[in-house]
Design a protein around this motif. Structure first.
Motif, PDB file in Angstrom:
ATOM      1  N   GLY A   1      -7.403  56.432 -46.105  1.00  0.00           N
ATOM      2  CA  GLY A   1      -5.958  56.538 -45.935  1.00  0.00           C
ATOM      3  C   GLY A   1      -5.501  56.553 -44.494  1.00  0.00           C
ATOM      4  O   GLY A   1      -4.540  57.244 -44.144  1.00  0.00           O
ATOM      5  N   TYR A   2      -6.154  55.772 -43.656  1.00  0.00           N
ATOM      6  CA  TYR A   2      -5.721  55.661 -42.263  1.00  0.00           C
ATOM      7  C   TYR A   2      -4.385  54.928 -42.188  1.00  0.00           C
ATOM      8  O   TYR A   2      -4.192  53.892 -42.832  1.00  0.00           O
ATOM      9  CB  TYR A   2      -6.747  54.879 -41.443  1.00  0.00           C
ATOM     10  N   GLU A   3      -3.485  55.447 -41.380  1.00  0.00           N
ATOM     11  CA  GLU A   3      -2.217  54.762 -41.126  1.00  0.00           C
ATOM     12  C   GLU A   3      -2.339  53.924 -39.861  1.00  0.00           C
ATOM     13  O   GLU A   3      -3.012  54.327 -38.898  1.00  0.00           O
ATOM     14  CB  GLU A   3      -1.079  55.778 -40.969  1.00  0.00           C
ATOM     15  N   LEU A   4      -1.695  52.780 -39.865  1.00  0.00           N
ATOM     16  CA  LEU A   4      -1.678  51.927 -38.677  1.00  0.00           C
ATOM     17  C   LEU A   4      -0.660  52.462 -37.683  1.00  0.00           C
ATOM     18  O   LEU A   4       0.523  52.597 -38.002  1.00  0.00           O
ATOM     19  CB  LEU A   4      -1.323  50.486 -39.051  1.00  0.00           C
ATOM     20  N   LEU A   5      -1.134  52.770 -36.483  1.00  0.00           N
ATOM     21  CA  LEU A   5      -0.258  53.200 -35.393  1.00  0.00           C
ATOM     22  C   LEU A   5      -0.715  52.493 -34.123  1.00  0.00           C
ATOM     23  O   LEU A   5      -1.687  52.900 -33.488  1.00  0.00           O
ATOM     24  CB  LEU A   5      -0.315  54.722 -35.215  1.00  0.00           C
ATOM     25  N   PRO A   6      -0.048  51.390 -33.751  1.00  0.00           N
ATOM     26  CA  PRO A   6      -0.439  50.681 -32.534  1.00  0.00           C
ATOM     27  C   PRO A   6      -0.306  51.570 -31.301  1.00  0.00           C
ATOM     28  O   PRO A   6       0.309  52.643 -31.340  1.00  0.00           O
ATOM     29  CB  PRO A   6       0.554  49.507 -32.478  1.00  0.00           C
ATOM     30  N   LEU A   7      -0.885  51.105 -30.209  1.00  0.00           N
ATOM     31  CA  LEU A   7      -0.787  51.820 -28.939  1.00  0.00           C
ATOM     32  C   LEU A   7       0.651  51.767 -28.426  1.00  0.00           C
ATOM     33  O   LEU A   7       1.566  51.410 -29.153  1.00  0.00           O
ATOM     34  CB  LEU A   7      -1.777  51.227 -27.943  1.00  0.00           C
ATOM     35  N   PHE A   8       0.857  52.091 -27.160  1.00  0.00           N
ATOM     36  CA  PHE A   8       2.204  52.301 -26.650  1.00  0.00           C
ATOM     37  C   PHE A   8       2.356  51.753 -25.236  1.00  0.00           C
ATOM     38  O   PHE A   8       1.365  51.421 -24.582  1.00  0.00           O
ATOM     39  CB  PHE A   8       2.514  53.805 -26.637  1.00  0.00           C
ATOM     40  N   TYR A   9       3.576  51.664 -24.798  1.00  0.00           N
ATOM     41  CA  TYR A   9       3.837  51.429 -23.373  1.00  0.00           C
ATOM     42  C   TYR A   9       4.468  52.693 -22.804  1.00  0.00           C
ATOM     43  O   TYR A   9       5.227  53.397 -23.470  1.00  0.00           O
ATOM     44  CB  TYR A   9       4.737  50.208 -23.152  1.00  0.00           C
ATOM     45  N   SER A  10       4.134  52.997 -21.557  1.00  0.00           N
ATOM     46  CA  SER A  10       4.679  54.180 -20.895  1.00  0.00           C
ATOM     47  C   SER A  10       5.981  53.836 -20.187  1.00  0.00           C
ATOM     48  O   SER A  10       6.400  52.669 -20.135  1.00  0.00           O
ATOM     49  CB  SER A  10       3.661  54.759 -19.909  1.00  0.00           C
TER      50      SER A  10
END
Length: 351
Positions: free
Chosen positions: A150-159
């Motif tokens: 049950g992993y959810e997809l959460l892409p990385l980010f920009y600061s």
């Protein structure tokens, strides 16, 4: 923004460029009290232990590190314990360590969070550690689809440095820019792009750690013979330098490992600063912000490089010119804001 005021947060994660400090800034701005610990030994010690573990088939090779880390955390924990336990990657953490931290460092009402910003195949625990947490997420779209946990997809980010909120009108110094760490495949492709695009303004830079260079010079000298010093730098690039190079370019060239499935941090930074992207990551098509006006996906670079080196014809590495570069950037501000570091942290702590 999610309310984290006065929350004690235990974070075990890698030292990864400046992203730890960016997370700290966001959390402290919300009134939280984050405390960070390294998720594995320093690189030299890690490699020694890993090699010893592989040679002697010892799955407990990192037990000493786990015990030392656990004892340090417990001896330094705040009175009453932590409200959140966040583990990012957790490459060498044992199940016993996670259980003890949940039982002894986390409040009875506390929540545990696991996030992988590496693909499971690259991790010693292959993502199985995630079942020990209240919430689990990954940056890898394939892992999120295929995992039974049950992993959810959460892409990385920009600061915030890459958060372009203005309609800037600048004279670009470059058509394409790329700033990356050294890998032989990447250097090989950069040389091919340089050969194929003499008519374009390219800024292709690779940081080669002097220690890595010396090691390769001893073990495989052909890899580092006659290096193109227009591409190679023995000095790392600061986040400000990278941001300024990207800001002064029409497009970013981002070459990930060809087996990589999740989107790189550079991809997210390109989205944040509103620049066009050329990448070899075919999984970019899975994301809502992908569009052909802003994004170009390259395929079969290894085969193309083989052929180019055999024939001397590098035309397969020709990058688009003004017909694509000068098309206006297609904006979607609502979608773009979803990938800021602030939205990323909101998602992590929604548990």
């Amino acid at each position: 923004m999610i309310d984290l005021k006065d929350k004690n947060i235990l974070i075990i994660m890698p030292k990864f460029y400046s992203y730890q400090s960016k997370m700290r800034e966001d959390l402290e701005a919300r009134g939280a009290r984050p405390v960070f610990y390294d998720e594995e030994p320093d690189k030299t010690k890690f490699l020694i232990l890993k090699n010893l573990g592989d040679i002697f088939h010892n799955p407990k090779i990192f037990d000493g590190f786990n015990k030392k880390l656990k004892n340090k955390i417990l001896s330094e924990m705040p009175s009453g314990g932590y409200d959140y336990l966040l583990v990012i990657r957790g490459n060498v953490l044992s199940e016993q360590t996670i259980h003890e931290l949940k039982n002894k460092a986390l409040k009875s009402s506390g929540k545990s969070i696991y996030y992988s910003w590496d693909s499971f195949k690259n991790l010693r625990h292959k993502g199985e550690i995630g079942r020990l947490f209240d919430w689990r997420g990954t940056f890898d779209s394939v892992d999120a689809k295929e995992s039974e946990l049950g992993y959810e997809l959460l892409p990385l980010f920009y600061s915030d440095e890459f958060n372009n909120t203005s309609n800037e009108n600048i004279e670009y110094k470059y058509d394409y820019v790329s700033v990356s760490a050294y890998f032989p495949f990447r250097y090989r492709y950069f040389k091919a792009f340089k050969e194929a695009n003499p008519d374009k303004k390219l800024c292709l830079k690779i940081f080669l750690d002097p220690k890595v260079y010396r090691g390769k010079k001893l073990k495989d000298p052909k890899l580092v013979k006659d290096l193109d010093m227009d591409i190679i730098s023995f000095e790392p690039f600061s986040p400000d330098q990278i941001r300024d190079m990207v800001r002064n370019s029409k497009a970013v060239l981002d070459l990930a490992h060809e087996a990589q499935q999740g989107l790189t941090m550079r991809t997210m930074e390109t989205l944040g600063i509103k620049r066009k992207l050329v990448t070899n990551n075919i999984y970019l098509r899975d994301y809502e912000f992908y569009n052909e006006t802003n994004d170009l996906i390259l395929t079969d670079l290894a085969a193309k490089a083989d052929k180019a080196e055999q024939t001397g014809d590098y035309s397969a590495f020709t990058l688009p010119g003004s017909e694509w570069l000068d098309q206006p950037y297609l904006e979607n501000e609502e979608v773009r804001q979803k990938y800021s570091i602030h939205s990323w942290i909101d998602k992590l702590f929604e548990v």
